[in-house]
Design a protein around this motif. Structure first.
Motif, mmCIF file in Angstrom:
data_model
loop_
_atom_site.group_PDB
_atom_site.id
_atom_site.type_symbol
_atom_site.label_atom_id
_atom_site.label_comp_id
_atom_site.label_asym_id
_atom_site.label_seq_id
_atom_site.Cartn_x
_atom_site.Cartn_y
_atom_site.Cartn_z
ATOM 1 N N SER A 95 0.891 -1.334 0.079
ATOM 2 C CA SER A 95 -0.070 -0.060 -0.106
ATOM 3 C C SER A 95 0.858 1.434 0.103
ATOM 4 N N LYS A 96 2.059 1.066 0.523
ATOM 5 C CA LYS A 96 3.068 2.328 0.286
ATOM 6 C C LYS A 96 3.958 2.362 -0.940
ATOM 7 N N GLY A 97 3.434 1.484 -1.893
ATOM 8 C CA GLY A 97 4.431 1.690 -3.296
ATOM 9 C C GLY A 97 5.645 0.812 -2.955
ATOM 10 N N THR A 98 5.838 0.001 -2.029
ATOM 11 C CA THR A 98 7.307 -0.502 -1.771
ATOM 12 C C THR A 98 7.256 -2.038 -2.051
ATOM 13 N N VAL A 99 8.398 -2.561 -2.572
ATOM 14 C CA VAL A 99 8.793 -3.720 -2.721
ATOM 15 C C VAL A 99 10.072 -4.010 -1.916
ATOM 16 N N SER A 100 10.616 -5.028 -1.281
ATOM 17 C CA SER A 100 11.711 -5.421 -0.533
ATOM 18 C C SER A 100 11.930 -6.744 -0.564
ATOM 19 N N ALA A 101 13.225 -7.107 -0.605
ATOM 20 C CA ALA A 101 13.718 -8.484 -0.603
ATOM 21 C C ALA A 101 14.990 -8.774 0.131
ATOM 22 N N LYS A 102 15.259 -9.971 0.664
ATOM 23 C CA LYS A 102 16.801 -9.986 1.323
ATOM 24 C C LYS A 102 17.437 -10.717 -0.093
ATOM 25 N N PHE A 103 18.746 -10.370 0.205
ATOM 26 C CA PHE A 103 19.704 -10.772 -1.028
ATOM 27 C C PHE A 103 21.217 -11.316 -0.156
ATOM 28 N N THR A 104 21.285 -12.449 -0.443
ATOM 29 C CA THR A 104 22.748 -12.894 0.201
ATOM 30 C C THR A 104 23.777 -12.595 -0.684
ATOM 31 N N VAL A 105 24.823 -12.091 -0.325
ATOM 32 C CA VAL A 105 25.804 -11.400 -0.929
ATOM 33 C C VAL A 105 27.147 -12.573 -1.138
ATOM 34 N N ASP A 106 27.918 -12.239 -2.131
ATOM 35 C CA ASP A 106 29.262 -13.042 -2.361
ATOM 36 C C ASP A 106 29.943 -13.198 -1.333
ATOM 37 N N THR A 107 30.710 -14.383 -1.008
ATOM 38 C CA THR A 107 31.648 -14.663 -0.091
ATOM 39 C C THR A 107 33.029 -14.158 -0.264
ATOM 40 N N VAL A 108 33.215 -13.480 -1.259
ATOM 41 C CA VAL A 108 34.621 -12.939 -1.657
ATOM 42 C C VAL A 108 34.744 -11.624 -1.209
#
Length: 186
Positions: free
Chosen positions: A80-93
């Protein structure tokens, strides 16, 4: 706002003409950790599909990270606030950098293949994780400084044994980097 009459195809939207640049928090993260990637439509609109994705053209190569779906892109619907959000697992280097973009279907065009795409987010940089391993590397050089193969060999008179001692995270990144820590034994 009201519409009356009969038509087979009405497309309406107050969405502006550009896709939102994703925000990523935090901007540095420990190896294998997660960041939150989000985008906000302005003005806010609910129910709009937005794709968040890793820009493979500008991110470190090869970049090994993913959204919870196991992919480098994910499509979500705005709240309802116009937002999308997701977690992202980053590289290990250590030192790897990730840049994200968003895509939104053009609101005034009935063709879903026509999209608006943002520019890159600021970089997210991988830093070493917590200390997890004590590392000892040994190597041998002869009196001329030539590297010797220590496997199955006795140390030759006049040879030097080099011992490098350090601490790394679970992924082999130096967890503490005070500079070389060599010990010379002759």
């Amino acid at each position: 706002f009201s519409v009356s009459g009969s038509t087979g195809n009405i497309i309406t939207s107050t969405f502006a003409g550009s896709a939102p640049i994703p925000k990523v928090r935090p901007d540095t993260v420990k190896a294998g950790g997660t960041v939150t990637v989000s985008a906000i439509l302005s003005p806010a609109q609910q129910g709009v599909p937005v794709t968040l994705f890793l820009n493979t053209d500008t991110s470190s190569k090869p970049y090994r990270g993913s959204f919870p779906n196991g992919d480098i892109k994910i499509t979500l619907t705005t709240d309802s606030k116009g937002t999308v959000s997701a977690k992202f697992t980053v590289d290990t280097v250590k030192g790897s950098q990730a840049f994200f973009r968003s895509k939104v279907a053009k609101p005034i065009d009935g063709n879903p293949a026509k999209v608006l795409e943002s520019t890159d987010s600021p970089a997210v940089t991988t830093i070493p994780g917590d200390p997890a391993k004590f590392v000892i590397d040994l190597y041998f050089t002869n009196s001329e400084g030539k590297l010797l193969d220590p496997v199955g060999k006795n140390v030759v008179p006049g040879a030097t044994i080099w011992v490098n001692v350090g601490i790394s995270d679970n992924y082999g990144n130096p967890a503490i980097n005070p500079g070389p820590s060599f010990i010379q034994i002759t």
